[in-house]
Design an enzyme around this catalytic site. Structure first.
Site, PDB file in Angstrom:
ATOM      1  N   GLU A   1     -31.485-100.756  36.485  1.00  0.00           N
ATOM      2  CA  GLU A   1     -32.219-101.873  35.910  1.00  0.00           C
ATOM      3  C   GLU A   1     -32.654-102.844  37.000  1.00  0.00           C
ATOM      4  O   GLU A   1     -31.943-103.061  37.982  1.00  0.00           O
ATOM      5  CB  GLU A   1     -31.361-102.556  34.845  1.00  0.00           C
ATOM      6  CG  GLU A   1     -31.313-101.679  33.604  1.00  0.00           C
ATOM      7  CD  GLU A   1     -30.397-102.169  32.515  1.00  0.00           C
ATOM      8  OE1 GLU A   1     -29.492-102.971  32.792  1.00  0.00           O
ATOM      9  OE2 GLU A   1     -30.605-101.741  31.368  1.00  0.00           O
TER      10      GLU A   1
ATOM     11  N   CYS B   1     -26.722-112.001  34.680  1.00  0.00           N
ATOM     12  CA  CYS B   1     -25.684-111.489  35.580  1.00  0.00           C
ATOM     13  C   CYS B   1     -24.628-110.687  34.828  1.00  0.00           C
ATOM     14  O   CYS B   1     -24.098-111.149  33.836  1.00  0.00           O
ATOM     15  CB  CYS B   1     -24.926-112.637  36.238  1.00  0.00           C
ATOM     16  SG  CYS B   1     -25.955-113.813  37.048  1.00  0.00           S
TER      17      CYS B   1
HETATM   18  N1  SAH Z   1     -21.835-106.517  43.302  1.00  0.00           N
HETATM   19  C1  SAH Z   1     -22.341-107.750  43.766  1.00  0.00           C
HETATM   20  C2  SAH Z   1     -23.733-108.060  43.263  1.00  0.00           C
HETATM   21  C3  SAH Z   1     -24.069-107.747  41.851  1.00  0.00           C
HETATM   22  S1  SAH Z   1     -23.285-108.694  40.607  1.00  0.00           S
HETATM   23  C4  SAH Z   1     -21.385-108.873  43.460  1.00  0.00           C
HETATM   24  O1  SAH Z   1     -20.472-108.666  42.677  1.00  0.00           O
HETATM   25  O2  SAH Z   1     -21.556-109.937  44.028  1.00  0.00           O
HETATM   26  C5  SAH Z   1     -24.211-110.214  40.631  1.00  0.00           C
HETATM   27  C6  SAH Z   1     -23.405-111.436  40.209  1.00  0.00           C
HETATM   28  O3  SAH Z   1     -23.158-111.440  38.793  1.00  0.00           O
HETATM   29  C7  SAH Z   1     -22.027-111.504  40.859  1.00  0.00           C
HETATM   30  O4  SAH Z   1     -21.729-112.802  41.304  1.00  0.00           O
HETATM   31  C8  SAH Z   1     -21.140-111.137  39.719  1.00  0.00           C
HETATM   32  O5  SAH Z   1     -19.840-111.552  39.950  1.00  0.00           O
HETATM   33  C9  SAH Z   1     -21.814-111.812  38.562  1.00  0.00           C
HETATM   34  N2  SAH Z   1     -21.382-111.366  37.249  1.00  0.00           N
HETATM   35  C10 SAH Z   1     -20.954-110.147  36.898  1.00  0.00           C
HETATM   36  N3  SAH Z   1     -20.649-110.127  35.584  1.00  0.00           N
HETATM   37  C11 SAH Z   1     -20.889-111.362  35.105  1.00  0.00           C
HETATM   38  C12 SAH Z   1     -20.800-111.958  33.803  1.00  0.00           C
HETATM   39  N4  SAH Z   1     -20.378-111.267  32.753  1.00  0.00           N
HETATM   40  N5  SAH Z   1     -21.148-113.252  33.675  1.00  0.00           N
HETATM   41  C13 SAH Z   1     -21.595-113.967  34.751  1.00  0.00           C
HETATM   42  N6  SAH Z   1     -21.717-113.456  35.987  1.00  0.00           N
HETATM   43  C14 SAH Z   1     -21.362-112.171  36.160  1.00  0.00           C
END
Ligand code: SAH
Ligand code: SF4
Length: 353
Positions: A101, A342
């Site tokens: 995605e 996110c």
């Molecule tokens: N793997 C990397 C980048 C992709 S995730 C990382 O973890 O940084 C992108 C962002 O979304 C990250 O900060 C992650 O922690 C956040 N994220 C993941 N699941 C989420 C959720 N349910 N609610 C809010 N942020 C979330």
């Protein structure tokens, strides 16, 4: 160089994997004048062409010769959703059937794109829809750039920034991520300023250390989510071995080496990382360091008991950080009505064509 024969069911190599030197050799081999190499390179890199038909200043016979040997293995859009806020989420499928995605977020004269670096993710974060589904495979640099090209073409706009925050952990696919950053930054590519290219990592320390050593000023974001080791281990089991102590040290070294300010992402989860001791620990982690904190209200994900913190808690944490001189932004997720926010980008394998 091995050439495959069309029509045998084998995939032709992607012409965009050729270097400028390879293209010169190819043009010579086809007994074409040397200036054709420059024209072809311009189509491939400067103009991000996605088919031979677009190369209108190249004679048809030469285009046909190229098409006998090479292909454009660009992803196919298999689904799209458009959010009320104008964000668009695309499901893009690669030749092997794996799909990722990508999100486009237009805003006035700007266009931000969020790309995936892997199909799925192997880090297993408890609050992340992608993490819950596991890893299918890492993407190549071209596959990352193709996501940006897809959005640019769909909206007919220049992309002004890219965040590597879709599916996957960029530093678990470091070399390809760095190559993609450089391709996007190149003036013979999308020509996006380094500061407008942001990589988000869950805290893979060797990646952060390598990233400290590169000359470009790409932006680094680190998903923290807790500054208490036991909580972080539960939320982010995949990075247990990279302890907060060592992470803090690596980030200090990063700021010393680059003079750049990393962003810490902190998704606030009701009763888990919004308690008094959690807030205090985050303040301790940040105090006196160069950083910016993004506070995000957790996005709900299906079948998860984790709930977003109330807004009052998020504001309280912002105030506490401000009182020790740490700037924190409360970030609104865009596209949450289409599950594009996110952590909501979930791996889906679509059957191969
Ligand atoms: N793997 C990397 C980048 C992709 S995730 C990382 O973890 O940084 C992108 C962002 O979304 C990250 O900060 C992650 O922690 C956040 N994220 C993941 N699941 C989420 C959720 N349910 N609610 C809010 N942020 C979330
Ligand atoms: Fe992977 Fe990032 Fe999701 Fe964690 S938050 S599972 S590292 S995509």
């Amino acid at each position: 160089m091995e050439h495959t024969t069309p029509g045998r069911g084998r995939q032709l190599p992607d012409i965009r994997s050729l270097t400028q030197g390879d293209i010169k050799d190819l043009v010579a081999e086809l007994k074409q004048p040397a200036f054709r190499a420059k024209q072809i390179s311009e189509w491939l890199f400067d103009k991000s062409a996605q088919s031979f038909d677009e190369m209108t200043n190249i004679p048809k016979t030469l285009r046909e010769q190229l098409a006998e040997r090479y292909a454009f293995n660009t992803p196919v859009e298999v689904a799209r959703q458009i959010s009320r806020d104008g964000s668009r989420k695309y499901l893009l499928q690669f030749a092997d059937g794996v799909a990722v995605e990508t999100v486009g977020m237009p805003n006035r004269s700007k266009l931000a794109v969020c790309i995936s670096t892997q199909a799925g993710c192997g880090m297993g974060c408890a609050f992340c829809a992608t993490g819950l589904a596991g890893l299918a495979r890492s993407l190549t640099a071209q596959e990352m750039v193709d996501q940006v090209t897809h959005v640019a073409r769909d909206l007919g706009e220049r992309v002004t920034s890219v965040v590597f925050m879709g599916q996957g952990e960029p530093f678990a696919n470091y070399d390809n991520t760095l190559a993609a950053l450089r391709m996007l930054n190149s003036e013979h590519g999308h020509n996006i300023g380094a500061r407008h290219l942001t990589v988000s990592t869950c805290g893979i320390i060797p990646g952060i250390r390598s990233f400290s050593k590169i000359p470009e000023q790409f932006t680094l974001a680190v998903s923290l989510h807790s500054a208490i080791q036991s909580t972080r281990n539960q939320l982010m089991p995949g990075v247990k071995k990279y302890t907060l102590l060592r992470l803090h040290e690596a980030l200090q070294d990063y700021t010393a080496a680059t003079g750049r300010r990393p962003t810490y992402e902190f998704a606030m989860i009701d009763g888990i990382n919004d308690t008094d001791s959690e807030m205090r620990a985050l303040c301790d982690f940040c105090e006196g360091t160069l950083c910016h904190v993004n506070l995000i209200q957790l996005n709900n994900i299906p079948d998860s008991p984790l709930r977003p913190s109330p807004s009052a808690k998020i504001e309280e944490l912002q105030r506490r950080l401000a009182s020790i001189g740490v700037e924190a932004t409360i970030r609104n997720s865009r596209g949450s009505d289409i599950d594009a926010a996110c952590g909501q980008l979930k791996q889906r394998i679509v059957n191969a064509r």
